[in-house]
Design a protein around this motif. Structure first.
Motif, mmCIF file in Angstrom:
data_model
loop_
_atom_site.group_PDB
_atom_site.id
_atom_site.type_symbol
_atom_site.label_atom_id
_atom_site.label_comp_id
_atom_site.label_asym_id
_atom_site.label_seq_id
_atom_site.Cartn_x
_atom_site.Cartn_y
_atom_site.Cartn_z
ATOM 1 N N SER A 4 1.406 -0.994 -0.348
ATOM 2 C CA SER A 4 -0.150 0.312 -0.092
ATOM 3 C C SER A 4 1.270 1.311 0.062
ATOM 4 O O SER A 4 0.679 2.102 -0.644
ATOM 5 C CB SER A 4 -0.822 -0.065 0.984
ATOM 6 O OG SER A 4 -0.317 0.238 2.223
ATOM 7 N N THR A 5 2.047 1.406 0.699
ATOM 8 C CA THR A 5 3.153 2.331 0.704
ATOM 9 C C THR A 5 3.866 2.184 -0.773
ATOM 10 O O THR A 5 4.116 3.738 -1.387
ATOM 11 C CB THR A 5 3.424 2.078 2.086
ATOM 12 O OG1 THR A 5 4.970 1.153 1.872
ATOM 13 C CG2 THR A 5 3.215 2.397 3.188
ATOM 14 N N ALA A 6 4.269 1.053 -1.213
ATOM 15 C CA ALA A 6 5.129 0.957 -2.375
ATOM 16 C C ALA A 6 4.076 1.160 -3.634
ATOM 17 O O ALA A 6 5.020 1.452 -4.516
ATOM 18 C CB ALA A 6 6.424 -0.003 -2.341
ATOM 19 N N GLY A 7 3.472 0.723 -3.498
ATOM 20 C CA GLY A 7 2.573 0.602 -5.200
ATOM 21 C C GLY A 7 3.311 -0.560 -6.177
ATOM 22 O O GLY A 7 3.334 -1.771 -5.031
ATOM 23 N N GLY A 8 2.488 -0.623 -6.726
ATOM 24 C CA GLY A 8 2.576 -2.128 -7.551
ATOM 25 C C GLY A 8 3.911 -1.878 -8.502
ATOM 26 O O GLY A 8 3.802 -3.478 -8.885
ATOM 27 N N GLY A 9 4.556 -1.232 -8.429
ATOM 28 C CA GLY A 9 5.528 -1.505 -9.433
ATOM 29 C C GLY A 9 5.165 -1.332 -10.972
ATOM 30 O O GLY A 9 4.703 -0.776 -11.042
ATOM 31 N N PRO A 10 6.549 -1.084 -11.610
ATOM 32 C CA PRO A 10 6.664 -0.858 -13.119
ATOM 33 C C PRO A 10 5.810 -1.647 -13.661
ATOM 34 O O PRO A 10 5.094 -1.149 -14.640
ATOM 35 C CB PRO A 10 8.385 -0.454 -13.049
ATOM 36 C CG PRO A 10 8.940 -1.838 -12.498
ATOM 37 C CD PRO A 10 8.281 -1.777 -11.121
ATOM 38 N N TYR A 11 5.941 -2.960 -13.919
ATOM 39 C CA TYR A 11 5.452 -3.814 -13.987
ATOM 40 C C TYR A 11 3.672 -4.318 -14.000
ATOM 41 O O TYR A 11 3.467 -5.015 -12.854
ATOM 42 C CB TYR A 11 5.821 -5.034 -13.910
ATOM 43 C CG TYR A 11 7.632 -5.105 -14.908
ATOM 44 C CD1 TYR A 11 7.303 -4.271 -15.952
ATOM 45 C CD2 TYR A 11 8.423 -5.198 -13.870
ATOM 46 C CE1 TYR A 11 8.867 -4.308 -16.425
ATOM 47 C CE2 TYR A 11 9.290 -5.040 -14.257
ATOM 48 C CZ TYR A 11 9.327 -4.778 -15.703
ATOM 49 O OH TYR A 11 11.295 -4.210 -15.909
ATOM 50 N N SER A 12 3.560 -2.743 -13.529
ATOM 51 C CA SER A 12 0.964 -2.882 -12.492
ATOM 52 C C SER A 12 0.745 -2.347 -13.412
ATOM 53 O O SER A 12 0.900 -1.386 -14.375
ATOM 54 C CB SER A 12 1.285 -2.752 -12.200
ATOM 55 O OG SER A 12 0.989 -1.002 -11.388
ATOM 56 N N ILE A 13 -0.926 -2.478 -14.278
ATOM 57 C CA ILE A 13 -1.896 -2.221 -14.016
ATOM 58 C C ILE A 13 -1.279 -0.496 -13.988
ATOM 59 O O ILE A 13 -2.019 0.269 -14.463
ATOM 60 C CB ILE A 13 -3.060 -2.389 -14.069
ATOM 61 C CG1 ILE A 13 -3.098 -4.025 -14.902
ATOM 62 C CG2 ILE A 13 -4.374 -1.814 -14.890
ATOM 63 C CD1 ILE A 13 -4.147 -4.678 -14.797
ATOM 64 N N ASP A 14 -1.313 0.206 -12.564
ATOM 65 C CA ASP A 14 -1.179 0.933 -11.970
ATOM 66 C C ASP A 14 -0.347 2.301 -12.922
ATOM 67 O O ASP A 14 -0.308 3.272 -13.538
ATOM 68 C CB ASP A 14 -1.340 0.299 -10.360
ATOM 69 C CG ASP A 14 -1.957 0.759 -9.803
ATOM 70 O OD1 ASP A 14 -3.776 0.915 -10.361
ATOM 71 O OD2 ASP A 14 -1.667 0.154 -8.561
ATOM 72 N N ALA A 15 1.354 1.345 -13.073
ATOM 73 C CA ALA A 15 2.204 1.672 -13.703
ATOM 74 C C ALA A 15 1.603 2.050 -15.074
ATOM 75 O O ALA A 15 2.357 3.092 -15.827
ATOM 76 C CB ALA A 15 2.986 1.543 -13.830
ATOM 77 N N MET A 16 0.927 1.263 -15.628
ATOM 78 C CA MET A 16 0.447 1.685 -17.039
ATOM 79 C C MET A 16 -0.422 2.852 -17.338
ATOM 80 O O MET A 16 -0.758 3.234 -18.854
ATOM 81 C CB MET A 16 -0.102 0.228 -17.697
ATOM 82 C CG MET A 16 0.896 -0.613 -18.176
ATOM 83 S SD MET A 16 0.512 -2.245 -19.126
ATOM 84 C CE MET A 16 -0.539 -3.562 -18.096
ATOM 85 N N ARG A 17 -1.168 2.193 -15.991
ATOM 86 C CA ARG A 17 -2.317 3.811 -16.226
ATOM 87 C C ARG A 17 -1.792 4.944 -15.970
ATOM 88 O O ARG A 17 -1.729 6.493 -16.957
ATOM 89 C CB ARG A 17 -3.181 3.990 -15.398
ATOM 90 C CG ARG A 17 -4.183 3.080 -15.497
ATOM 91 C CD ARG A 17 -5.466 2.723 -14.106
ATOM 92 N NE ARG A 17 -5.203 4.030 -13.608
ATOM 93 C CZ ARG A 17 -5.221 3.958 -11.775
ATOM 94 N NH1 ARG A 17 -5.241 2.895 -11.404
ATOM 95 N NH2 ARG A 17 -5.233 4.958 -11.387
ATOM 96 N N LYS A 18 -0.250 5.226 -16.100
ATOM 97 C CA LYS A 18 0.211 6.862 -15.542
ATOM 98 C C LYS A 18 0.544 7.151 -16.768
ATOM 99 O O LYS A 18 1.178 8.556 -16.364
ATOM 100 C CB LYS A 18 1.167 6.335 -14.387
ATOM 101 C CG LYS A 18 0.368 6.316 -12.976
ATOM 102 C CD LYS A 18 2.062 6.632 -11.986
ATOM 103 C CE LYS A 18 0.932 6.431 -10.468
ATOM 104 N NZ LYS A 18 1.997 5.739 -9.673
ATOM 105 N N LYS A 19 0.880 6.261 -17.517
ATOM 106 C CA LYS A 19 1.904 6.506 -18.536
ATOM 107 C C LYS A 19 0.897 7.194 -19.745
ATOM 108 O O LYS A 19 0.028 7.460 -20.058
ATOM 109 C CB LYS A 19 2.911 5.285 -19.107
ATOM 110 C CG LYS A 19 3.593 4.738 -18.892
ATOM 111 C CD LYS A 19 3.803 3.648 -19.232
ATOM 112 C CE LYS A 19 6.035 3.111 -18.414
ATOM 113 N NZ LYS A 19 6.125 1.515 -19.353
#
Length: 117
Positions: free
Chosen positions: A102-117
């Motif tokens: 919850s503090t680190a997030g999903g990392g670079p290989y995650s849907i969360d990271a893809m959404r930010k791009k």
């Protein structure tokens, strides 16, 4: 030793994503058992369908950390103080793994990271 530390530090983003993925798979097995009663066992016979739902790494991980803490104190702690004896080790590990995610997030290989791009 500095070379080894640099190698590990460079691998940290990928390791975070792998940690998130494996933690998710380990928790997923409980969801499959809950929804589909597979593998068959008495542990999930009386669990209600769709009682727990979540989205997004940080939010879901925070909720899961709370659920695991709740599970420990409701299901394991009354059986004794020591996690080794009350079978609460898994709940504690999942609690703190999810708290970290919850503090680190999903990392670079995650849907969360893809959404930010």
């Amino acid at each position: 030793m500095d070379q080894f530390d640099k190698l590990l530090a460079n691998s940290q983003p990928a390791a975070l994503s792998l940690f998130r993925f494996i933690t998710g798979l380990l928790l997923f097995q409980y969801g499959v058992a809950k929804l589909f009663k597979f593998p068959a066992g008495t542990m999930f016979e009386k669990v209600e369908l769709f009682s727990l739902i979540g989205l997004f790494t940080r939010i879901v991980a925070f909720i899961l950390a709370g659920e695991m803490a709740f599970a420990y104190f409701i299901g394991h702690f009354p059986k004794g103080f020591f996690p080794l004896l009350n079978n609460g080790t898994g709940a504690i590990l999942f609690c703190f793994a999810c708290l970290y995610l919850s503090t680190a997030g999903g990392g670079p290989y995650s849907i969360d990271a893809m959404r930010k791009k």
